[in-house]
Design an enzyme around this catalytic site. Structure first.
Site, PDB file in Angstrom:
ATOM      1  CB  THR A   1      -0.972  -0.007   1.193  1.00 37.45           C
ATOM      2  OG1 THR A   1      -0.236  -0.232   2.403  1.00 37.45           O
ATOM      3  CG2 THR A   1      -2.015  -1.093   1.024  1.00 37.45           C
TER       4      THR A   1
ATOM      5  CB  THR B   1      -7.486  12.557  -0.139  1.00 35.72           C
ATOM      6  OG1 THR B   1      -6.413  13.006   0.700  1.00 35.72           O
ATOM      7  CG2 THR B   1      -8.770  12.636   0.621  1.00 35.72           C
TER       8      THR B   1
ATOM      9  CB  THR C   1       2.719  -8.262  11.467  1.00 35.26           C
ATOM     10  OG1 THR C   1       3.014  -7.002  10.915  1.00 35.26           O
ATOM     11  CG2 THR C   1       3.071  -9.331  10.487  1.00 35.26           C
TER      12      THR C   1
ATOM     13  CG  ASN D   1      -0.544   7.987   8.528  1.00 31.44           C
ATOM     14  OD1 ASN D   1      -1.262   7.042   8.229  1.00 31.44           O
ATOM     15  ND2 ASN D   1       0.750   7.843   8.775  1.00 31.44           N
TER      16      ASN D   1
ATOM     17  CE  LYS E   1       0.428  -3.318   3.288  1.00 32.73           C
ATOM     18  NZ  LYS E   1      -0.176  -2.346   4.288  1.00 32.73           N
TER      19      LYS E   1
ATOM     20  CD  GLU F   1       2.051   4.900   6.898  1.00 30.34           C
ATOM     21  OE1 GLU F   1       1.318   4.443   6.019  1.00 30.34           O
ATOM     22  OE2 GLU F   1       1.625   5.378   7.964  1.00 30.34           O
TER      23      GLU F   1
END
Length: 387
Positions: free
Chosen positions: A147, A387, A180, A382, A169, A259
């Site tokens: 993702t 969007t 996980t 995040n 992932k 991230e």
């Protein structure tokens, strides 16, 4: 890493494509075995699970499976009966195309919550997939389940004549309470379902369940292992060691790709009363936003480690007078650090991997956990995720 054909377990095939789930990148992965596999799986303990978890739990009850469907960029969570119907339809479509019983197909889904699958696109995209399966390409499969990951995550080992490969992932919403994110393991070793379970679950607990990016548990967490037995029997001890190595390797890849992450954090707590206590303290440290941001900025504010330990208020046996805090070989507590010491600590905290070691000195248990720092990038990703 890139996995070559010599490292690929025999008897598996794949179909990877883009069905238009969200964007133009691959979002659908089917991994099929030529024969039925012994299987084990563990799933999120979230109360808000999606149909992928519910259906896979059901289909795993007989400890057999022959295929896994993975849909990325849409979690299909919180869609009510429509979401369940869509997931069941996808499994049936795959069953019709491949000849596998629907009860032997598992499904996983990851991505935005509360969005329905573009089911019409999926129906069209799955037509004729049975004839499109090719020799397994786990490199493409690892990419297809991504993702917001920036790199595919896979690892492989050989055990005797058998091979074992793992793909995963995950870069956010990671504080596992079972396993996980998404992680799948495939082997041609002959391992019974009971033995597989006895090996798989403790390894998951000591690797994936010791990983944290942001303290949030996904609604879709899934970890599954399939063994088709085509390469014959192997040493159970060697198999367990190989699986442990792969799981650990994947955990480090996930932590490094968190991230917005710039550094991996490894926290080891030893001399604890028991493993649960050691893990509780280690998780309190790796999950602290103040610890994460200090490491991001290489700020030698070691007192944030002491603060995090102090938050474990139910661990009454911990006495600050017994605790020792280290960063690599630098003892931060109990110690009085001068400017030279603080500069050394800053250099340690500037490394790509920051090791924090805490000794409680009240027992013999040890736990190690992994995570990453917290940067502006996490907020950026995040703040615009859906969007």
């Amino acid at each position: 890493m890139s996995l070559g054909s010599s490292s690929t377990p025999q008897g598996f095939s794949t179909f990877i494509t883009n069905l238009g789930i969200k964007d133009t990148t691959d979002d659908f992965v089917l991994i099929k075995s030529d024969v039925s596999c012994a299987v084990d799986g563990v799933f999120t303990q979230s109360l808000f699970v999606g149909p992928s978890v519910t259906i896979s739990r059901r289909n795993l009850k007989d400890n057999q499976a022959q295929g896994i469907v993975v849909i990325s960029k849409n979690a299909n969570v919180a869609n009510g009966s429509v979401g369940i119907a869509d997931a069941e339809e996808i499994i049936q479509l795959v069953a019709n195309e491949t000849g596998i019983s629907p009860h032997n197909i598992l499904i996983a889904s990851t991505g935005v919550i509360g969005r329905r699958y573009p089911i019409k696109k999926i129906r069209t995209g799955l037509l004729g997939i049975g004839k499109k399966l090719t020799a397994a390409d786990f490199n493409l499969a690892a990419r297809g389940i991504m993702t917001t990951d920036t790199v595919p995550k896979l690892a492989a080992r050989q055990i005797g004549n058998a091979k074992l490969v793992g793909i995963a992932k995950g870069v956010g919403m990671i504080e596992p309470n079972m396993a996980t994110l998404l992680a799948f393991f495939f082997t041609d070793a002959a391992i019974s379902a009971n033995v597989l379970r006895s090996i798989f679950r403790p390894i998951v607990d000591k690797t994936f369940n010791c990983l944290s990016i942001d303290t949030d548990t996904s609604t879709s967490d899934t970890a599954i292992i399939l063994a088709n037995g085509l390469a014959g029997e192997v040493s159970e001890q060697e198999f367990a060691r190989a699986l442990q190595e792969i799981a650990h390797e994947l955990v480090l890849k996930i932590a490094g790709d968190g991230e917005g992450a710039t550094k991996i954090i490894e926290v080891t707590v030893d001399s604890a009363l028991n493993y649960a206590q050691a893990k509780t303290v280690a998780k309190a440290i790796v999950n602290s936003p103040l610890v994460k941001t200090a490491i991001y900025g290489a700020d030698p504010n070691w007192g944030r480690i002491a603060m995090a330990i102090g938050k474990c208020e139910n661990e009454l046996a911990i006495n600050p007078e017994n605790v020792v805090i280290r960063f690599d070989n630098i003892k931060a507590y109990p110690n009085i650090l001068n400017e030279e010491n603080l500069e050394e600590l800053r250099q340690v905290m500037s490394k790509d991997k920051v090791n924090i070691h805490v000794s409680l000195n009240i027992g013999e248990a040890v736990a190690t956990v992994w995570g990453c720092d917290l940067s502006e990038g996490y907020v950026e990703i995040n703040g615009k995720y859906s969007t």
